[in-house]
Scaffold this active site. Structure first.
Site, PDB file in Angstrom:
ATOM      1  N   ILE A  42      41.986  47.324  43.955  1.00  8.39           N
ATOM      2  CA  ILE A  42      43.283  47.695  43.392  1.00  8.39           C
ATOM      3  C   ILE A  42      43.881  46.571  42.543  1.00  8.39           C
ATOM      4  O   ILE A  42      44.730  46.805  41.689  1.00  8.39           O
ATOM      5  CB  ILE A  42      44.261  48.087  44.524  1.00  8.39           C
ATOM      6  CG1 ILE A  42      45.458  48.859  43.959  1.00  8.39           C
ATOM      7  CG2 ILE A  42      44.683  46.864  45.345  1.00  8.39           C
ATOM      8  CD1 ILE A  42      46.263  49.602  45.019  1.00  8.39           C
ATOM      9  N   LYS A  43      43.400  45.346  42.757  1.00 11.16           N
ATOM     10  CA  LYS A  43      43.979  44.190  42.063  1.00 11.16           C
ATOM     11  C   LYS A  43      43.692  44.190  40.556  1.00 11.16           C
ATOM     12  O   LYS A  43      44.341  43.464  39.806  1.00 11.16           O
ATOM     13  CB  LYS A  43      43.449  42.893  42.678  1.00 11.16           C
ATOM     14  CG  LYS A  43      43.785  42.714  44.152  1.00 11.16           C
ATOM     15  CD  LYS A  43      45.256  42.430  44.368  1.00 11.16           C
ATOM     16  CE  LYS A  43      45.517  41.967  45.790  1.00 11.16           C
ATOM     17  NZ  LYS A  43      46.900  41.593  46.021  1.00 11.16           N
ATOM     18  N   ASP A  44      42.722  45.000  40.121  1.00  7.37           N
ATOM     19  CA  ASP A  44      42.461  45.097  38.671  1.00  7.37           C
ATOM     20  C   ASP A  44      43.729  45.505  37.930  1.00  7.37           C
ATOM     21  O   ASP A  44      43.999  45.039  36.820  1.00  7.37           O
ATOM     22  CB  ASP A  44      41.380  46.150  38.379  1.00  7.37           C
ATOM     23  CG  ASP A  44      40.004  45.738  38.839  1.00  7.37           C
ATOM     24  OD1 ASP A  44      39.860  44.601  39.342  1.00  7.37           O
ATOM     25  OD2 ASP A  44      39.066  46.546  38.707  1.00  7.37           O
ATOM     26  N   ALA A  47      46.257  42.559  37.709  1.00 10.06           N
ATOM     27  CA  ALA A  47      45.687  41.408  36.987  1.00 10.06           C
ATOM     28  C   ALA A  47      45.880  41.592  35.478  1.00 10.06           C
ATOM     29  O   ALA A  47      46.343  40.686  34.766  1.00 10.06           O
ATOM     30  CB  ALA A  47      44.208  41.252  37.331  1.00 10.06           C
TER      31      ALA A  47
END
Length: 453
Positions: A42-44, A47
Site C-alpha cells: 500500500i505504501k506505493d 510514496a
C-alpha cells in the site's frame, strides 16, 4: 491499452471476500489486497504522492537524493518512483526488519543502512536520527518523513478511501487497519467518515506500542514501550499522520497471534500477505462481538508475504520464539524418545592416544572436547588418522592440537529438518542443552529412532 510507466499501475486494488479465516465473525469481511500494487504494498500510493508534492513545492530538485527511514515498503515505493523520475535513494531501517525487505531495496539500487531497533527515537543511532543526519550532510537531498508528512494521509484520502467506498457501493460499516505511520487509517478513515459518519474506524496496534493507551487516556506512556517482533505497525512516538479523532478504537494483538495469523491467511484463503495483515485479522477476530451479521467490514492487507520468508513463513524462526509447538519433531521431542545417557567427552589436555583408546572402547567416531567443563571442540577418527599420518609422534600430544570446531548447538525448539541439515560428514551430531541445563547429544541414529518410534 498500456501504461506509460509502472507508476501509473498503482491503485485500484481488488476487494476480496474472506471465507474461511473469519468463520464465526459476523458480517461480510472483505480484504483490500494492496499486494497488487507494483511494489507489492500500500505504501506505493503515498510514496509517489510525497515525491510529487515535494517536486511541486521545490523541496525535491532534479538529480536529488531521497533519504528516508523506512521498514521497507515505503522505501520500495520511493525507490521505484525514484528510478522513473531520476533520483538517488538512501534508506535507513532497523535490524528487526526482514532481510527480504532490505534485499529488495538494494535490488532497486538504493543504499540501505541498518540501525539498531532497541534505542529511543532521539538516540543518534536510531533510524530516525541517522536519516535526519544524512539529510543535513548529503547535498541536494530531501527527506520525505513519512511519519509527519501529511501527503501520506492525503494519498489515502484521495485514492484508498474513494476506492473502498465505490467498491462496497457505500455499504462499508467498519474499516480495520494496522497503524504504523497512521497515513492509511487516517486518510482513508477521514474520507469514509465524510461519506458516512457512522462508519467505525478500528486501528490495530501491538504490545510495546503507545497508540492504544494514548487514544484511551491521552497519556503518552514511555513505560509501555518495549521491543516487539510484529513489523509495520505500532510506534514508540506519535506521528503527525495518526489522526486520533478519526480512529474510533485501537486493539492490541500479540506478536505470536499476528505471526500465526499471517500464515493462516495464506493457508486458509490462498492470499500471500505480510505480518501486519495477520495482526489486522487477529484484531478483527478479537473484536468480533462488536459486529452484526449485516455489517460490511474492510480489512487492509498492506503488503506481500514474500518479504517475510525468513520470519513468519519460516518454521524454525517461529519455533525459536516459542510461537510454534511440536507440530513436527523437535530437539525436545527427539530427546524425550531417547534414553538419557551421560555424554562422553574428553578434556582438551588428554593425549591423542587416550582419544584413540576412548573411541575404540566406546565404539564411537567423534567425541566432544571440553576445557574447564565447557565444550570447545571435537575430535574425530578421521582427524586423528590425518594427524598421525602426517606426524606419528603426535600420539602423546594433547588433543587440543588436532581438535576441530565443536558440534553445532541447537535449542530445544529446533525442528528435525534443521537438525538433519546440520548433521553431515563434518558433524555426526548436534548438541542441545536440556531443560535442566545438561548438555545432550543428538545423532543421526537418534533422529531415525524418533521418527520410527
Amino acid at each position: 491499452m498500456w501504461y506509460n510507466n509502472i507508476l501509473e499501475t498503482i491503485g485500484n486494488t481488488p476487494l476480496v471476500k474472506l471465507n474461511t479465516i473469519t468463520k464465526g465473525v459476523p458480517g461480510t469481511i472483505l480484504a483490500k489486497i494492496e499486494t497488487t500494487n507494483p511494489g507489492n504494498s500500500i505504501k506505493d500510493r503515498m510514496a509517489v504522492k510525497m515525491i510529487e508534492d515535494a517536486e511541486k513545492s521545490g523541496k525535491l530538485k532534479p538529480g536529488g537524493t531521497i533519504i528516508e527511514g523506512t521498514s521497507g515498503n515505503t522505501g520500495m515505493g520511493l525507490a521505484m518512483a525514484a528510478i522513473i523520475k531520476g533520483y538517488k535513494c538512501i534508506f535507513t531501517t532497523t535490524d528487526k526488519q526482514s532481510k527480504e525487505k532490505v534485499d529488495a531495496l538494494r535490488a532497486f539500487g538504493a543504499e540501505v543502512i541498518v540501525c539498531p531497533t532497541n534505542v529511543d527515537p532521539e538516540d543518534p543511532r536510531s533510524y530516525y536520527s541517522v536519516s535526519s543526519r544524512l539529510e543535513r550532510e548529503v547535498p541536494n537531498s530531501w527527506k520525505p518523513n513519512q511519519y509527519d508528512n501529511l501527503a501520506n494521509s492525503q494519498a489515502h484520502y484521495e485514492q484508498t478511501g474513494p476506492e473502498i467506498w465505490e467498491q462496497t457501493e457505500g455499504k462499508i460499516t467498519h474499516l480495520v487497519v494496522g497503524v504504523g505511520t497512521g497515513g492509511t487509517i487516517s486518510g482513508t478513515g477521514k474520507y469514509l467518515k465524510e461519506k458516512n459518519p457512522n462508519i467505525k474506524i478500528w486501528g490495530i496496534d501491538t504490545y510495546g506500542s503507545v497508540f492504544k493507551k494514548y487514544k484511551e487516556t491521552g497519556i503518552f506512556d514511555k513505560d509501555e514501550i518495549y521491543p516487539y517482533i510484529t513489523e509495520g505497525i505500532g510506534e514508540d512516538f506519535l506521528p503527525a499522520n495518526v489522526n486520533f479523532d478519526v480512529i474510533d478504537l485501537f486493539e492490541k494483538v500479540t506478536d505470536k497471534d499476528a505471526a500465526l495469523m499471517t500464515r493462516d491467511i495464506a493457508r486458509k484463503e490462498g492470499i500471500f500477505v505480510g505480518n501486519s495483515a495477520g495482526a489486522a485479522i487477529g484484531g478483527l477476530i478479537q473484536l468480533k462481538d462488536q459486529l452484526k451479521p449485516e455489517d460490511v467490514v474492510v480489512v487492509i492487507f498492506h503488503d506481500h508475504g514474500s518479504r517475510y520468508m525468513g520470519k513468519m513463513y519460516n518454521e524454525d524462526w517461529l519455533r525459536e520464539r516459542g510461537f510454534l509447538q511440536d507440530e513436527k519433531l523437535t530437539a525436545k521431542s527427539i530427546l524425550s524418545k531417547k534414553e538419557s545417557t551421560e555424554i562422553v567427552t574428553l578434556d582438551a589436555q588428554k593425549s591423542v592416544l587416550e582419544a584413540i583408546n576412548t573411541i575404540k572402547s566406546m565404539n564411537i567416531s567423534q567425541i566432544p572436547v571440553t576445557q574447564q567443563g565447557m565444550i570447545v571442540g571435537k575430535v574425530a577418527e578421521s582427524d586423528i588418522l590425518s594427524a598421525l599420518l602426517e606426524n606419528p609422534g603426535l600420539k602423546s600430544a594433547p588433543i587440543s592440537e588436532i581438535m576441530t570446531a565443536t558440534f553445532p548447538f541447537v535449542d530445544l525448539n529446533t525442528s528435525i529438518d534443521k537438525i538433519s541439515s546440520l548433521i553431515n560428514k563434518e558433524n555426526s551430531a548436534v548438541l542441545v542443552e536440556d531443560e535442566s541445563g545438561k548438555i545432550e547429544i543428538i545423532t543421526q541414529y537418534d533422529i531415525i529412532n524418533a521418527i520410527s518410534g
